[in-house]
Write a protein that holds these residues in place. Structure first.
Motif, PDB file in Angstrom:
ATOM      1  N   MET A 193      29.878  49.842  40.997  1.00  0.00           N
ATOM      2  CA  MET A 193      30.248  49.404  39.654  1.00  0.00           C
ATOM      3  C   MET A 193      31.711  49.725  39.370  1.00  0.00           C
TER       4      MET A 193
ATOM      5  N   LEU B 208      33.966  47.966  41.857  1.00  0.00           N
ATOM      6  CA  LEU B 208      34.108  46.548  41.505  1.00  0.00           C
ATOM      7  C   LEU B 208      35.155  46.378  40.404  1.00  0.00           C
ATOM      8  N   LEU B 209      35.081  47.269  39.402  1.00  0.00           N
ATOM      9  CA  LEU B 209      36.053  47.200  38.302  1.00  0.00           C
ATOM     10  C   LEU B 209      37.467  47.435  38.817  1.00  0.00           C
TER      11      LEU B 209
ATOM     12  N   CYS C 190      35.100  41.347  33.617  1.00  0.00           N
ATOM     13  CA  CYS C 190      35.015  42.763  33.249  1.00  0.00           C
ATOM     14  C   CYS C 190      34.071  42.956  32.067  1.00  0.00           C
TER      15      CYS C 190
ATOM     16  N   LEU D 115      30.548  42.791  33.241  1.00  0.00           N
ATOM     17  CA  LEU D 115      30.135  43.983  33.970  1.00  0.00           C
ATOM     18  C   LEU D 115      29.921  45.156  33.025  1.00  0.00           C
TER      19      LEU D 115
END
Lengths: 161, 112, 153, 177
Positions: free
Chosen positions: D1, D4-5, D42, D45
């Motif tokens: 997570m 990924l950001l 973003c 997510l």
């Protein structure tokens, strides 16, 4: 007529989105679809007598696997060209004459050509489609017309005309 | 922590555009980037690990929700942002019409 | 402003109405699912912008559209304030507290489409306001460039 | 997570730098779109679907307006020499940026770590939100019930900005000079 078709499509779309048939949703869907058809009705396509013909839908169901098969073949071809170290491409724009008469059929043909990898339709002017092709195999109009458009045209005539 | 620092780096890129660039359009782009990074920072602060979006549907009453307050603030900020960006662009268009250039140094020399 | 090719025009004809309806759905569903006045309003503005970009229009038609959309914008903000001060206005007839932004309608069962008092109403008015504002912004820039082209001729 | 950001952020920073450095204004505007659309992912997510819906449409509209402006004015970036006084500005800007980063890192100690938000204020809204506002989407509840004044102010700003754009751009009234 256009207004009524858009109203029916909108109503079905709204109920599909809401996923419920309670009374408030039915009332809201009725009002909102009415509003939509009031504002956007005059821009909608006029295809009233053709919409209710079931044979056209039958041909459309046949069209889907044909299109997917062509798409699959073109995918393999483009993948081969991309992965080959020599990069055997010969890009160019060709002018294809189509037999289709109605606008909507031409648009469908253009979209089908765009969705198959390797070919991309740029514009439609009268009866001619301008198509960007990754590998211009021949310069003869009869050959490339058959190769690009011929496979879809036969079925599209039955669906839309 | 590194996420916050990257977010601030994005802000600094926008700030660099505003300070150094001489083209009006680039300055507007820099301002918009700064605004985006601030929005993103607020949402990052409000996030909780394994949280879900703050919609209390049936069966999820006791789930872990992310903070709805920053989201509500940013929701209004985004729409204000597009309006102010459009206002800046409108003024830039009029400046171009009057002076024939986007260069702010040249506009400084031409004024008066 | 000239329109785009026939491909874009036909696809727009089919899809623009559905986009508009989707924006309305997002707007009225704002208290139940992601969305609300801001999201729905931007989607509605997008459907109108799609129409103008695909079909094009002459300057006069665009000016007429701009006047209409800025009228709708003003109407949206007026209705918003009227609803927000509804409790004050109604307090002369009924037994309400005189509070700005008091939710004077019944709340109902959370989760139903008719619930949450005046929140769906406010969502609709915000949707009107935002859609009309963004469409007016777009039209202002388009009309500006149209006039420039006309002068060239 | 978090990884990924970080990847998305690096992509957005690269897009922003290219948007500021491009020679052609049209490609600058288009690569500015990278930042906006990266922001949409973003938001998704980070569990903010409301914002993602708004941002994706708003970004498209902003890009359309920017492209209209660039195509109707000029696409060329300024190419004149960098004057001497610019260096002073650049040095001052760099000092300011380093100061900014320094104070930010100082203030990071006051923030709770990413993903471990101390929910002092949020608890009130999350627990009493449905009962208080009647809306199960808490964001809408906060926007329109708890913070209705903010929303009123916001749409007033929107209205004012639109009036401003119309006033700046309109030449219909001026034509008869």
């Amino acid at each position: 007529m256009k207004y009524i078709i858009l109203f029916i499509i909108g109503f079905i779309f709204f109920l599909g989105l809401a996923g419920s048939f309670d009374t408030p949703y039915l009332i809201a869907g009725f009002i909102l679809s009415f509003l939509t058809s009031l504002i956007f009705g005059r821009y909608f396509l006029a295809v009233w007598p053709k919409v209710i013909n079931p044979i056209r839908y039958f041909w459309f169901l046949i069209y889907i696997p044909v299109f997917l098969w062509e798409c699959f073949k073109a995918n393999l071809d483009v993948a081969y060209r991309v992965l080959h170290p020599g990069l055997p491409i010969k890009p160019g724009i060709v002018k294809v004459r189509t037999r289709l008469k109605t606008d909507i059929a031409k648009v469908f043909l253009a979209n089908s050509i765009t969705m198959t990898p390797g070919t991309l339709s740029i514009d439609i002017i009268d009866d001619y489609l301008y198509i960007h092709w990754i590998n211009v195999a021949s310069r003869d109009p009869a050959v490339y017309t058959k190769k690009i458009a011929g496979r879809f045209e036969k079925l599209l005539v039955r669906i839309f005309e | 922590m590194i996420v916050f620092i990257l977010c601030v780096l994005l802000f600094l890129v926008g700030l660099y555009g505003v300070l150094i660039k001489r083209n009006l359009i680039k300055i507007i782009i820099g301002l918009a980037i700064m605004e985006y990074s601030v929005n993103l920072f607020l949402i990052l602060v409000g996030y909780r690990d394994k949280g879900t979006s703050p919609i209390v549907t049936k069966g999820l009453e006791n789930a872990l929700f992310v903070d709805p307050l920053p989201q509500a603030m940013v929701l209004t900020a985004i729409v204000i942002g597009v309006a102010t960006t459009a206002l800046l662009l409108g003024i830039a268009v009029m400046i171009y019409k009057k002076y024939g250039t986007f260069n702010i140094r040249k506009i400084n020399e031409l004024k008066g | 402003m000239k329109g785009m090719t026939i491909i874009v025009k036909k696809v727009t004809q089919i899809i623009a109405g559905v986009i508009f309806l989707y924006g309305l759905y997002i707007t009225i569903q704002g208290h139940l699912s992601p969305g609300g006045g801001f999201a729905g309003g931007t989607i509605i503005a997008g459907s109108f912008i799609l129409l103008v970009l695909a079909f094009g229009n002459d300057v006069l038609g665009l000016v007429k559209k701009e006047i209409r959309s800025s009228f709708i914008e003003a109407l949206g903000i007026f209705l918003f304030i009227l609803t927000a001060s509804g409790a004050i206005i109604l307090s002369f007839y009924l037994n309400y507290d005189k509070i700005f932004f008091k939710n004077f309608l019944t709340k109902g069962v959370p989760g139903e489409i008719v619930s949450a008092g005046f929140i769906p109403l406010l969502n609709i008015f915000i949707g009107m306001e935002v859609a009309a504002a963004l469409f007016t912004l777009f039209l202002a820039f388009v009309i500006k460039s149209e006039e420039k082209e006309e002068k060239k001729k | 997570m978090e990884i990924l950001l970080i990847v998305l952020f690096i992509l957005m920073i690269a897009g922003a730098i290219y948007a500021l450095e491009a020679k052609d204004l049209l490609s600058a505007v288009v690569s500015y779109g990278i930042v906006g659309f990266g922001l949409v992912i973003c938001f998704l997510l980070l569990q903010a679907p409301d914002l993602a819906i708004v941002q994706i449409v708003v970004e498209t509209i902003t890009l359309i307006i920017m492209i209209a402006v660039v195509l109707n004015t000029t696409r060329e970036e300024i190419k004149d020499k960098v004057p001497q006084s610019m260096i002073v500005y650049a040095v001052l800007g760099l000092i300011f940026m380093f100061g900014f980063i320094y104070f930010f890192i100082l203030s990071l100690n006051g923030l709770s770590e990413f993903g471990k938000h101390a929910t002092r204020m949020a608890t009130e809204y999350i627990q009493g939100g449905v009962k208080g506002s009647g809306s199960i989407n808490l964001v809408t509840g906060v926007v329109l019930d708890y913070r209705g004044y903010d929303t009123l102010g916001e749409i007033t700003i929107l209205f004012t900005a639109v009036i401003g754009v119309l006033t700046v751009l309109r030449s219909r009234g001026r034509k008869k000079e």
